[in-house]
Each structure stands twice: as C-alpha cells, then as structure tokens.
Design a protein around this motif. Structure first.
Motif: not given
Length: 342
Positions: A304, A289, A292, A286-287, A300
C-alpha cells in the motif's frame, strides 16, 4: 690575487657545508607525512599517494575512501620493490598494504607509495580521502606520521555516454535503465544486453539498492545466516549493509537465500524499508489491487505504501502479482523511484 681567491673559495665551501648540515638537520627533524594528488584524462582519474620526509620506510598500510556513486575503482599499484597485498576494495574504500622483503634498509625522503586509478561515473566533483595511515621502519617500529591534504576534491569532468544496450529499444523501462547505467549502480552484460525481463536474485537486488542509496561503511556487520558461506564475496558487503540497515532479513529457517529469486512482495517491503523510519507504514494496509487478497498479510502495508508513494505500481490488469518474481527492469524502476524520494 691567488691568495684572495683561495680565501673566497674557502668561505664559500664553509658556508655551503654549513647550509647542507642545517638542511640535513631540518630533514631529520621533520615528521614524515603522506599526501594526495590527482591527475585526470577524460573520464580516467589517477590519485597518487606520496610520502615525504620518510625515514627508513620498510612497510606501509593505508585506506582511501572515495565517492562510489561518482567514481569506479579500476586498479592500484604500490611500491616497486617488495610485496604488495592485493588491494581490498569494499563499498567505496580501497585498502593498500606494501612491504619490503628480507634484511634491507627502508626508503628515505620522498617516495610514491601508490597510484590508484578510477573511472568517472557521474559529473560533478568527487571526494577522495586518506585514512588509517601506518608507516613501519626496517626494525618493525611504527613511525610517527601526519596526513597532509588528507582529502582532495576531484573537479568536474566529462562522463562517456554508456554503450547502447541492444535489447531495451522500445522497452517501457528504457529511460530508467539508461539513467541507472549512467549513474553507475547497475550495468549491462558483456554481450551488450541488459536483459530487462530477467528475474532478480536477492543478492543482485542488495547490490543494486545499496550502490544506488550510497554505501555506509559504519552500517555493516558480519551476517549470521546459516548459508552465509554461500553468499559470494563480491556481494557480501551489500548484504551485510542491507541487513544492518533493516532493509533485508533472512527466512524463518535462518537462511538468507542469496540466489533465491525475489518476489514482488519482498521488493515492496525492502523498498519501503529503505525510506526514513518516519515514513514507514503504520497501519494494516489495504492495497487497491485486483489481487489484493493474495498479498500476504505481512506485505500489505508495504504494498500500500509503495503504491501511494509512487515507488511501485501493479502489472497489467490491475494486479500486484505479489508472488511473481521481480525483473531487472522492475528493480531499476523501483530503485529510481526511491532515489526521487530522497
């Protein structure tokens, strides 16, 4: 008096003949061997391969392995008489083969088999070793041989400062670029530029990454991509190794796409795959950004992990820009961060 002198001279001649015969017998009984020596001048190094106690040497073949992070292969010359195959240089190895031509006797005694020139890329000692030596006589029989001093260590030496690159003054990646050039895993262009904003192709990334991480000859197998013939010869070893090591793979249509521009999502995945397997991403990712949601699901976890480990950061505005093409500057900074993880 004359008779006494003649008698003494006769004894000297007899002992001289006996000593010569004894030495000849010893030479005949000696096993041919091959050894290494090195000389250096500034950052230029020459490794000389010498055969001794040779008997009717008609052809030979051997491989030198060297530390490609500290030494850069420049050129090689083999025996003066006969025919030499162009040296085969791949990922820290140089293979040299030479043969005489026609019905002629082979060489005996001590013979310089080759001189191989290197340029030093980094300070510190660098190992060069000799492998797979084959000696063949004029009857095309392989001779028994042994390798003496099969490995040498080239001592500490100076490294010239890299030429100043015209287009990186004030660039955010200037320090990382200069260090990478100094280490020898990336170079500028002939016109003195680096072109930090130029987009990176997949084959260029493979070459940079494998050079920086250190090539492993055992970690290489022929690739089976449908466009394998389109992979340039200079870059094929890097692609082969990156694929076998699980760092890179092809596309769903069976192609590799060597000239295809690499996206930042791909770069994140390949960078993280370069880490030890125990450090690979485990979750769904769950980056954090701003964009995202635009990062492909498969990328992903890599994005992350790359962000958490400080390997890769976003662009301005908190964006990851997963589908944007990675630049040469970004590639250098990411690989430099990977090297700090080791």
């Amino acid at each position: 008096m004359l008779k006494k002198l003649a008698s003494i001279l006769g004894l000297v001649l007899v002992f001289g003949w006996f000593a010569a015969q004894t030495q000849a017998s010893a030479d005949d009984a000696a096993t041919p061997f091959v050894s290494l020596q090195s000389t250096s001048s500034g950052n230029q190094i020459t490794v000389v391969v010498t055969g001794e106690h040779l008997k009717d040497l008609y052809a030979y073949d051997f491989t030198l392995k060297y530390d490609a992070q500290k030494l850069s292969y420049q050129s090689a010359s083999a025996g003066p008489n006969g025919f030499s195959v162009d040296p085969i240089v791949r990922n820290g190895t140089v293979r040299i083969a030479h043969t005489k031509v026609g019905k002629t006797a082979g060489d005996n005694g001590t013979v310089q088999l080759a001189a191989v020139d290197f340029a030093r890329l980094q300070k510190g000692s660098a190992a060069v070793s000799l492998h797979d030596v084959k000696l063949v006589d004029s009857r095309l029989n392989a001779a028994a041989s042994q390798v003496v001093a099969a490995s040498i260590s080239i001592k500490e030496g100076s490294v010239p400062a890299p030429a100043a690159l015209k287009d990186i003054g004030g660039h955010w990646a200037k320090d990382a670029i200069e260090q990478a050039v100094q280490q020898g895993w990336v170079t500028g262009y002939a016109n003195g530029t680096f072109q930090p904003g130029k987009e990176v192709t997949r084959i260029e990334w493979a070459a940079m990454l494998i050079r920086a991480l250190g090539a492993d000859d055992a970690a290489r197998q022929p690739v089976q991509f449908k466009d394998a013939k389109n992979i340039p010869a200079w870059g094929l070893p890097f692609v082969e190794e990156a694929v076998v090591r699980g760092i890179m793979n092809g596309y769903a249509d069976g192609s590799f796409g060597p000239a295809r521009k690499m996206t930042r999502a791909e770069m994140a995945a390949m960078a993280v795959r370069s880490l030890p397997s125990s450090e690979a991403p485990a979750g769904g990712g769950n980056p954090a950004f701003a964009d995202g949601a635009q990062i492909p699901a498969w990328a992903k976890p890599y994005a992350e992990t790359a962000a958490q480990r400080g390997i890769m950061s976003g662009r301005s505005g908190g964006l990851f820009a997963p589908n944007a093409h990675a630049t040469r500057a970004e590639a250098v900074v990411v690989i430099s961060a990977l090297l700090q993880q080791k």
